[in-house]
Design a protein around this motif. Sequence first.
Motif, PDB file in Angstrom:
ATOM      1  N   GLU A  14       7.776   6.437 -18.767  1.00  5.65           N
ATOM      2  CA  GLU A  14       8.366   5.255 -18.145  1.00  5.65           C
ATOM      3  C   GLU A  14       7.489   4.040 -18.432  1.00  5.65           C
ATOM      4  OE1 GLU A  14       8.265   3.391 -13.765  1.00  5.65           O
ATOM      5  OE2 GLU A  14       9.115   5.417 -13.834  1.00  5.65           O
ATOM      6  N   LEU A  15       8.070   3.028 -19.063  1.00  9.52           N
ATOM      7  CA  LEU A  15       7.381   1.767 -19.262  1.00  9.52           C
ATOM      8  C   LEU A  15       7.849   0.825 -18.154  1.00  9.52           C
ATOM      9  CD1 LEU A  15       7.789   1.260 -23.124  1.00  9.52           C
ATOM     10  CD2 LEU A  15       5.984   2.478 -21.888  1.00  9.52           C
ATOM     11  N   THR A  16       6.922   0.363 -17.335  1.00 10.85           N
ATOM     12  CA  THR A  16       7.240  -0.562 -16.256  1.00 10.85           C
ATOM     13  C   THR A  16       6.777  -1.950 -16.660  1.00 10.85           C
ATOM     14  OG1 THR A  16       7.054   1.136 -14.559  1.00 10.85           O
ATOM     15  CG2 THR A  16       6.818  -1.145 -13.835  1.00 10.85           C
ATOM     16  N   TYR A  17       7.737  -2.861 -16.729  1.00 12.10           N
ATOM     17  CA  TYR A  17       7.449  -4.239 -17.112  1.00 12.10           C
ATOM     18  C   TYR A  17       7.695  -5.148 -15.914  1.00 12.10           C
ATOM     19  CZ  TYR A  17       8.146  -8.827 -19.178  1.00 12.10           C
ATOM     20  OH  TYR A  17       8.085 -10.167 -19.450  1.00 12.10           O
ATOM     21  N   ASN A  18       6.626  -5.740 -15.385  1.00 11.88           N
ATOM     22  CA  ASN A  18       6.717  -6.714 -14.304  1.00 11.88           C
ATOM     23  C   ASN A  18       6.684  -8.097 -14.940  1.00 11.88           C
ATOM     24  OD1 ASN A  18       6.611  -4.978 -11.875  1.00 11.88           O
ATOM     25  ND2 ASN A  18       4.697  -4.341 -12.793  1.00 11.88           N
ATOM     26  N   TYR A  19       7.731  -8.870 -14.727  1.00 11.63           N
ATOM     27  CA  TYR A  19       7.926 -10.130 -15.439  1.00 11.63           C
ATOM     28  C   TYR A  19       6.735 -11.086 -15.333  1.00 11.63           C
ATOM     29  CZ  TYR A  19      12.910  -8.735 -15.237  1.00 11.63           C
ATOM     30  OH  TYR A  19      14.103  -8.078 -15.321  1.00 11.63           O
ATOM     31  N   ASP A  20       6.118 -11.160 -14.196  1.00 11.44           N
ATOM     32  CA  ASP A  20       5.065 -12.158 -13.979  1.00 11.44           C
ATOM     33  C   ASP A  20       3.650 -11.655 -14.254  1.00 11.44           C
ATOM     34  OD1 ASP A  20       7.011 -13.965 -13.205  1.00 11.44           O
ATOM     35  OD2 ASP A  20       6.871 -13.422 -11.094  1.00 11.44           O
ATOM     36  N   SER A  21       3.497 -10.437 -14.740  1.00  9.63           N
ATOM     37  CA  SER A  21       2.160  -9.884 -14.942  1.00  9.63           C
ATOM     38  C   SER A  21       1.526 -10.415 -16.223  1.00  9.63           C
ATOM     39  CB  SER A  21       2.210  -8.358 -15.012  1.00  9.63           C
ATOM     40  OG  SER A  21       0.932  -7.853 -15.319  1.00  9.63           O
ATOM     41  N   GLU A  22       0.241 -10.718 -16.157  1.00  9.43           N
ATOM     42  CA  GLU A  22      -0.493 -11.159 -17.341  1.00  9.43           C
ATOM     43  C   GLU A  22      -1.241  -9.994 -17.983  1.00  9.43           C
ATOM     44  OE1 GLU A  22      -2.968 -14.470 -16.369  1.00  9.43           O
ATOM     45  OE2 GLU A  22      -1.302 -15.610 -15.533  1.00  9.43           O
ATOM     46  N   GLY A  23      -1.017  -8.788 -17.519  1.00 11.04           N
ATOM     47  CA  GLY A  23      -1.712  -7.611 -18.029  1.00 11.04           C
ATOM     48  C   GLY A  23      -2.397  -6.894 -16.884  1.00 11.04           C
ATOM     49  N   TYR A  24      -3.002  -5.791 -17.193  1.00 14.01           N
ATOM     50  CA  TYR A  24      -3.583  -4.933 -16.170  1.00 14.01           C
ATOM     51  C   TYR A  24      -5.003  -4.558 -16.540  1.00 14.01           C
ATOM     52  CZ  TYR A  24       1.235  -4.739 -14.810  1.00 14.01           C
ATOM     53  OH  TYR A  24       2.498  -5.107 -14.429  1.00 14.01           O
ATOM     54  N   ASP A  25      -5.838  -4.440 -15.536  1.00 16.58           N
ATOM     55  CA  ASP A  25      -7.203  -3.971 -15.732  1.00 16.58           C
ATOM     56  C   ASP A  25      -7.154  -2.451 -15.711  1.00 16.58           C
ATOM     57  OD1 ASP A  25      -9.887  -3.386 -15.741  1.00 16.58           O
ATOM     58  OD2 ASP A  25     -10.316  -4.358 -13.831  1.00 16.58           O
ATOM     59  N   LEU A  26      -7.433  -1.836 -16.847  1.00 16.58           N
ATOM     60  CA  LEU A  26      -7.355  -0.376 -16.938  1.00 16.58           C
ATOM     61  C   LEU A  26      -8.562   0.303 -16.306  1.00 16.58           C
ATOM     62  CD1 LEU A  26      -5.894   0.116 -20.526  1.00 16.58           C
ATOM     63  CD2 LEU A  26      -4.701  -0.199 -18.355  1.00 16.58           C
ATOM     64  N   GLY A  27      -9.588  -0.473 -15.981  1.00 15.50           N
ATOM     65  CA  GLY A  27     -10.755   0.096 -15.328  1.00 15.50           C
ATOM     66  C   GLY A  27     -11.581   0.951 -16.266  1.00 15.50           C
ATOM     67  N   ASN A  28     -12.494   1.711 -15.678  1.00 19.58           N
ATOM     68  CA  ASN A  28     -13.360   2.542 -16.507  1.00 19.58           C
ATOM     69  C   ASN A  28     -13.090   4.034 -16.311  1.00 19.58           C
ATOM     70  OD1 ASN A  28     -14.445   2.971 -14.020  1.00 19.58           O
ATOM     71  ND2 ASN A  28     -16.456   2.108 -14.469  1.00 19.58           N
ATOM     72  N   GLY A  29     -11.997   4.352 -15.635  1.00 13.65           N
ATOM     73  CA  GLY A  29     -11.587   5.755 -15.526  1.00 13.65           C
ATOM     74  C   GLY A  29     -11.040   6.215 -16.866  1.00 13.65           C
ATOM     75  N   TYR A  30     -11.030   7.501 -17.104  1.00 18.24           N
ATOM     76  CA  TYR A  30     -10.602   7.977 -18.403  1.00 18.24           C
ATOM     77  C   TYR A  30      -9.380   8.864 -18.263  1.00 18.24           C
ATOM     78  CZ  TYR A  30     -10.868   9.420 -23.232  1.00 18.24           C
ATOM     79  OH  TYR A  30     -10.575   9.634 -24.548  1.00 18.24           O
ATOM     80  N   GLY A  31      -8.215   8.238 -18.065  1.00 17.48           N
ATOM     81  CA  GLY A  31      -6.965   8.978 -18.034  1.00 17.48           C
ATOM     82  C   GLY A  31      -6.209   8.726 -19.327  1.00 17.48           C
ATOM     83  N   HIS A  32      -5.335   9.641 -19.700  1.00 15.97           N
ATOM     84  CA  HIS A  32      -4.530   9.454 -20.894  1.00 15.97           C
ATOM     85  C   HIS A  32      -3.331  10.391 -20.869  1.00 15.97           C
ATOM     86  CE1 HIS A  32      -7.206  12.809 -22.068  1.00 15.97           C
ATOM     87  NE2 HIS A  32      -6.139  13.241 -22.712  1.00 15.97           N
ATOM     88  N   ILE A  33      -2.367  10.111 -21.725  1.00 19.62           N
ATOM     89  CA  ILE A  33      -1.291  11.065 -21.974  1.00 19.62           C
ATOM     90  C   ILE A  33      -1.613  11.739 -23.299  1.00 19.62           C
ATOM     91  CG2 ILE A  33       0.427   9.767 -20.663  1.00 19.62           C
ATOM     92  CD1 ILE A  33       1.617   8.816 -23.331  1.00 19.62           C
ATOM     93  N   ALA A  34      -0.994  12.880 -23.544  1.00 16.33           N
ATOM     94  CA  ALA A  34      -1.212  13.609 -24.791  1.00 16.33           C
ATOM     95  C   ALA A  34       0.130  13.961 -25.406  1.00 16.33           C
ATOM     96  CB  ALA A  34      -2.031  14.870 -24.550  1.00 16.33           C
ATOM     97  N   ILE A  35       0.190  13.854 -26.720  1.00 14.94           N
ATOM     98  CA  ILE A  35       1.379  14.210 -27.484  1.00 14.94           C
ATOM     99  C   ILE A  35       0.947  15.217 -28.537  1.00 14.94           C
ATOM    100  CG2 ILE A  35       3.134  13.351 -29.080  1.00 14.94           C
ATOM    101  CD1 ILE A  35       2.964  10.659 -27.582  1.00 14.94           C
ATOM    102  N   SER A  36       1.694  16.315 -28.653  1.00 14.70           N
ATOM    103  CA  SER A  36       1.320  17.343 -29.622  1.00 14.70           C
ATOM    104  C   SER A  36       2.213  17.267 -30.855  1.00 14.70           C
ATOM    105  CB  SER A  36       1.396  18.733 -28.994  1.00 14.70           C
ATOM    106  OG  SER A  36       2.727  19.057 -28.645  1.00 14.70           O
TER     107      SER A  36
END
Length: 124
Positions: free
Chosen positions: A54-76
């Motif tokens: 799911e791609l969530t697009y908030n019209y007024d957002s200037e971007g997001y701080d991804l922080g320093n946590g290390y999460g990810h998705i994986a594709i095989s």
Amino acid sequence: MKMAHTCVRVKDLDASLDFYKKAFAFEESRRRDFPENKFTLVYLTLPGDDYELELTYNYDSEGYDLGNGYGHIAISTDDLEGLHKSHEEAKFNITPLKNLPGVPPSYYFIVDPDGYKIEVIRNK
């Protein structure tokens, strides 16, 4: 129970759609627009898979701080080296092929337009 979807917030919906479609052949399975609330949800699937990104697009957002946590998705993939080469040729932001200790290379990372890291792994 089963997993339904994973959400990532994006600052440029068109750039994100272009990336996921070109890099992995994702297809848009559905879209929900909520202009009165200033957001759009776009659901993507891989051919033959019902799990959604799911791609969530908030019209007024200037971007997001991804922080320093290390999460990810994986594709095989069955062709790790081939996909890595095509991503390299397309000039996507990727890492070299990597391996865990004592095993041959089995994964790499690619970065999407918002800075999310996607792990690409060899099918088991």
